[in-house]
Each structure stands twice: as structure tokens, then as C-alpha cells.
Design a protein around this motif. Sequence first.
Motif, PDB file in Angstrom:
ATOM      1  N   ASN A  75       0.820  -1.210   0.000  1.00  0.00           N
ATOM      2  CA  ASN A  75       0.000   0.000   0.000  1.00  0.00           C
ATOM      3  C   ASN A  75       0.854   1.260   0.000  1.00  0.00           C
ATOM      4  N   TYR A  76       0.236   2.361  -0.367  1.00  0.00           N
ATOM      5  CA  TYR A  76       0.850   3.682  -0.251  1.00  0.00           C
ATOM      6  C   TYR A  76      -0.055   4.529   0.642  1.00  0.00           C
ATOM      7  N   GLU A  77       0.458   4.899   1.807  1.00  0.00           N
ATOM      8  CA  GLU A  77      -0.320   5.686   2.767  1.00  0.00           C
ATOM      9  C   GLU A  77      -1.673   5.020   3.065  1.00  0.00           C
ATOM     10  N   GLN A 130      -3.455   3.139   1.090  1.00  0.00           N
ATOM     11  CA  GLN A 130      -4.328   2.978  -0.069  1.00  0.00           C
ATOM     12  C   GLN A 130      -3.590   2.248  -1.187  1.00  0.00           C
ATOM     13  N   THR A 170      -2.038  15.310  -0.619  1.00  0.00           N
ATOM     14  CA  THR A 170      -0.926  15.261   0.320  1.00  0.00           C
ATOM     15  C   THR A 170      -1.189  14.246   1.434  1.00  0.00           C
ATOM     16  N   HIS A 171      -2.456  14.099   1.823  1.00  0.00           N
ATOM     17  CA  HIS A 171      -2.813  13.205   2.915  1.00  0.00           C
ATOM     18  C   HIS A 171      -3.943  12.276   2.466  1.00  0.00           C
ATOM     19  N   ALA A 226      -6.366   5.911   5.413  1.00  0.00           N
ATOM     20  CA  ALA A 226      -6.060   4.495   5.182  1.00  0.00           C
ATOM     21  C   ALA A 226      -7.372   3.723   5.043  1.00  0.00           C
TER      22      ALA A 226
END
Length: 285
Positions: free
Chosen positions: A242-244, A246, A258-259, A262
Motif C-alpha cells: 500500500n501507499y499511505e 491505499q 498530500t494526505h 487508510a
Amino acid sequence: MSVETWTRQIHQNGYCIIPDALDKGTIDKLAGDLDPVFAATPFCKGDFYGHRTKRFGGLLKRSRHMEPLVLHPGILALAETVLGQACDRIQLNVAQAIEIHPGEVCQVPHRDHDMWAGAKGEHEYLLNVIWPLDPFTWENGGTQIYPDSHGARGMTREDLGQPIIAQGKPGAAICFLGSTAHGAGANTTADARRSVIVGYSLGWLKPYENPWLAYPPQVARSFSPELAALAGYVQHRPNLGNYEGQCPSVLLGGEVPTHFPAIDALRPDQASMVAEFARSRRAEP
């Protein structure tokens, strides 16, 4: 191509050779795109990679003619059949070009699944497909494959026996399992022989070729969703890659936030278990 036929052969023998899996015109265009890269690439260093051999990866960014090889429907179906019961989804393990020059000696017999330290024999880790760019022969270093060396039973054999030479013309697909012993042959001719290898592995393994360095987001944005997923821009449930929190495919869209919140990416059995646990806790006084 009959996926059932080739699946039966590869499970029985550890390999199969599919003639005319792709039209020669596509292979020739790919070979033309790779010509300058082969010319610029230095020889490998090491007894395994070879001292008279050239190798380079990142082929999906070097030629648009690689996509038909990686996304070949019959090959993908074969890979899914071989690997699909042991993973949520398959991934691209490698897309590498190889050029074996005159004077190269034969490679040590090996099994590609040994790059991973997990227990072997219960399932396959990998399916490799060699696409010849030049005809493969005994004399020019055609890959040596050891029949029946695959799987739990084949791995117990002390004597690998005699190999077959995987002979094939451009357009053929030489497929073998990660548990099948093999090695490049010696090139005793006056000409180099070239090929491309495409490997598919279980989606929860660390791939041989680092996909996010080979195909960073600015490159992968040009890929189709299916190709981007194979090249690593997808999660493997539960939540792997995942990335951040997601799916990393969020990096391939327009403006990237930027944010991120999850978001669960669980297998159905896990989602049911977690949901039931959450319901029981909410029901408590």
C-alpha cells in the motif's frame, strides 16, 4: 493457444514450448527498439550472470512492443492457473533482456524459486517465459531445461539427468516453472543470441526486479490499468504494497493528495472476521 494443453504439459514436464505464440513482426520491432540498449550495456560480472553475457531490465519503458508479451492473454491465463491458488493476484517479477555472446560457457543449473527463502514443494512461486529474439539452438546457447526436475518430487532427485535444449524461433514462448532446473547453454557460434524473459510470481513476494524504481509513477501513468497493476501499482490483500494505506494506483491519477485516509484491503474471510468482531464490540453494554 490451448491453455489447458500447455497447463497439462507444464505440470507434467516442468516446462512447455509454445510455437507461434506471438507474431514475428512484433518481436522484430521489439528487437529493433532494444538494439541500441544492447550495444550500450556492458558485460555482466560474476560466474552466475556470466562474463560474456549482457542483461538489462526495465523493458516496459524501453519499448512499447513489450506490452503484448507481458499481457499476452494465453500466457497470463497459464500464469494464473499455475500460481493463482497460492495468492490473491500475480505480479510481474521481471522483464529482462539477455544477450549471450560467443565464448560464453553454460550456466550452472539452478531453480529460480531459490531466490526466495520460503519452504518449497507445496506450491509454485514463479512462472518464467523466455521469448527468443533470435532462434534458440544447441550451438548458440539455447536454454537447457531439465525435464521432471520440478515440484516436490523433482526437487528430491539427486541426478537431474540430461537436459533438453529449448529450441524455438522468434514468436515462440518457452515457459517453465520456478521449481524447474535450467540454465543458459554455451554459445559456440560466432554470433550473439538474444532473448527477453518475462516472469510472473506470487503477488505477495518481493519481486526480482524492483518495479517502482524501474517504472516510477511518471512512467507507469502511461500504462494501461492492467499493466500498471502487474507492475506493482496494486495492493495484494491484506494491505500489502500500500501507499499511505491505499492502493498505490492513486499515484497514477491526476493531482495526488498530500494526505490520505487508510482504507482496509482485506480478503473476504478476513473482512468477515473483522466485521463480526467489530459488531460484537459495538453490541457490548
